[in-house]
Design a protein around this motif. Structure first.
Motif, short mmCIF file in Angstrom:
data_model
loop_
_atom_site.label_atom_id
_atom_site.label_comp_id
_atom_site.label_asym_id
_atom_site.label_seq_id
_atom_site.Cartn_x
_atom_site.Cartn_y
_atom_site.Cartn_z
N LYS A 19 0.85 -1.19 0.00
CA LYS A 19 0.00 0.00 0.00
C LYS A 19 0.89 1.24 0.00
O LYS A 19 1.87 1.31 0.74
CB LYS A 19 -0.90 0.01 1.24
N VAL A 20 0.52 2.20 -0.82
CA VAL A 20 1.28 3.44 -0.94
C VAL A 20 0.37 4.60 -0.55
O VAL A 20 -0.78 4.66 -0.98
CB VAL A 20 1.79 3.65 -2.38
N SER A 21 0.90 5.52 0.25
CA SER A 21 0.15 6.72 0.59
C SER A 21 1.11 7.90 0.62
O SER A 21 2.31 7.74 0.80
CB SER A 21 -0.55 6.56 1.95
N GLY A 22 0.55 9.07 0.41
CA GLY A 22 1.36 10.30 0.39
C GLY A 22 1.09 11.10 -0.86
O GLY A 22 -0.02 11.14 -1.36
N MET A 23 2.14 11.73 -1.39
CA MET A 23 2.03 12.57 -2.59
C MET A 23 2.88 11.97 -3.70
O MET A 23 4.00 11.55 -3.45
CB MET A 23 2.54 13.98 -2.29
N ASP A 24 2.33 11.96 -4.92
CA ASP A 24 3.12 11.46 -6.05
C ASP A 24 3.94 12.60 -6.64
O ASP A 24 3.99 13.71 -6.09
CB ASP A 24 2.22 10.80 -7.10
N ALA A 25 4.62 12.33 -7.74
CA ALA A 25 5.51 13.32 -8.36
C ALA A 25 4.76 14.56 -8.86
O ALA A 25 5.32 15.64 -8.96
CB ALA A 25 6.29 12.68 -9.51
N VAL A 34 -0.86 -1.14 -4.59
CA VAL A 34 -0.15 -1.22 -5.86
C VAL A 34 0.49 -2.58 -5.99
O VAL A 34 0.72 -3.27 -5.00
CB VAL A 34 0.93 -0.12 -6.00
N GLY A 35 0.78 -2.96 -7.20
CA GLY A 35 1.53 -4.17 -7.47
C GLY A 35 3.00 -3.83 -7.59
O GLY A 35 3.44 -2.71 -7.32
N VAL A 36 3.76 -4.80 -8.03
CA VAL A 36 5.20 -4.60 -8.18
C VAL A 36 5.49 -3.55 -9.25
O VAL A 36 6.32 -2.67 -9.06
CB VAL A 36 5.89 -5.93 -8.50
N ALA A 37 4.78 -3.60 -10.36
CA ALA A 37 4.99 -2.64 -11.44
C ALA A 37 4.64 -1.22 -10.99
O ALA A 37 5.33 -0.26 -11.34
CB ALA A 37 4.17 -3.03 -12.66
N GLY A 38 3.58 -1.07 -10.21
CA GLY A 38 3.21 0.24 -9.70
C GLY A 38 4.23 0.81 -8.74
O GLY A 38 4.53 2.00 -8.75
N ALA A 39 4.81 -0.06 -7.91
CA ALA A 39 5.84 0.38 -6.97
C ALA A 39 7.11 0.80 -7.71
O ALA A 39 7.74 1.79 -7.37
CB ALA A 39 6.15 -0.72 -5.97
N ILE A 40 7.46 0.04 -8.75
CA ILE A 40 8.64 0.39 -9.55
C ILE A 40 8.42 1.73 -10.25
O ILE A 40 9.33 2.55 -10.33
CB ILE A 40 8.96 -0.72 -10.56
N ALA A 41 7.21 1.97 -10.73
CA ALA A 41 6.92 3.24 -11.40
C ALA A 41 7.05 4.42 -10.44
O ALA A 41 7.45 5.51 -10.85
CB ALA A 41 5.51 3.20 -12.00
N LEU A 42 6.73 4.22 -9.17
CA LEU A 42 6.80 5.31 -8.20
C LEU A 42 8.21 5.58 -7.69
O LEU A 42 8.62 6.73 -7.56
CB LEU A 42 5.90 5.00 -7.00
N ILE A 43 8.98 4.52 -7.37
CA ILE A 43 10.27 4.75 -6.71
C ILE A 43 11.47 4.14 -7.42
O ILE A 43 12.60 4.41 -7.04
CB ILE A 43 10.25 4.24 -5.26
N LEU A 48 13.16 0.06 -4.47
CA LEU A 48 12.24 -1.03 -4.14
C LEU A 48 13.00 -2.24 -3.59
O LEU A 48 12.53 -2.90 -2.66
CB LEU A 48 11.40 -1.43 -5.35
N ASN A 49 14.18 -2.52 -4.12
CA ASN A 49 15.00 -3.61 -3.59
C ASN A 49 15.35 -3.36 -2.12
O ASN A 49 15.32 -4.29 -1.30
CB ASN A 49 16.28 -3.78 -4.40
N LYS A 50 15.68 -2.13 -1.77
CA LYS A 50 16.01 -1.80 -0.38
C LYS A 50 14.80 -2.01 0.53
O LYS A 50 14.91 -2.58 1.62
CB LYS A 50 16.47 -0.35 -0.27
#
Length: 78
Positions: A19-25, A34-43, A48-50
């Protein structure tokens, strides 16, 4: 140079809900699963590995990772 995930996508999805919360770019508020692809798109893959390394090492029900840019990732164990 292309960075790869340290974990397989199926392994991540089997163990966590992300789950992601806060402000996007763009300055819009986000609060969603979000899924893995959504997390990669954000950060990105490296960050994401960290976060995944930290989530897999955690023995709790939820691992919350807060980033400086105001985004909060919550990894809920299944």
């Amino acid at each position: 140079m292309k960075q790869n995930l340290n974990y397989r996508t199926s392994e991540i999805n089997r163990n966590f809900r992300i789950k992601v919360s806060g402000m996007d770019a763009n300055g819009k508020r986000i609060n969603k699963l979000v899924g893995v692809a959504g997390a990669i798109a954000l950060i990105g893959v490296e960050m994401l590995n960290k976060l995944l390394r930290r989530a897999f090492a955690s023995m709790e029900d939820v691992c919350v990772c807060k980033l400086r840019r105001g985004v909060k990732f919550s990894f809920y164990a299944k």
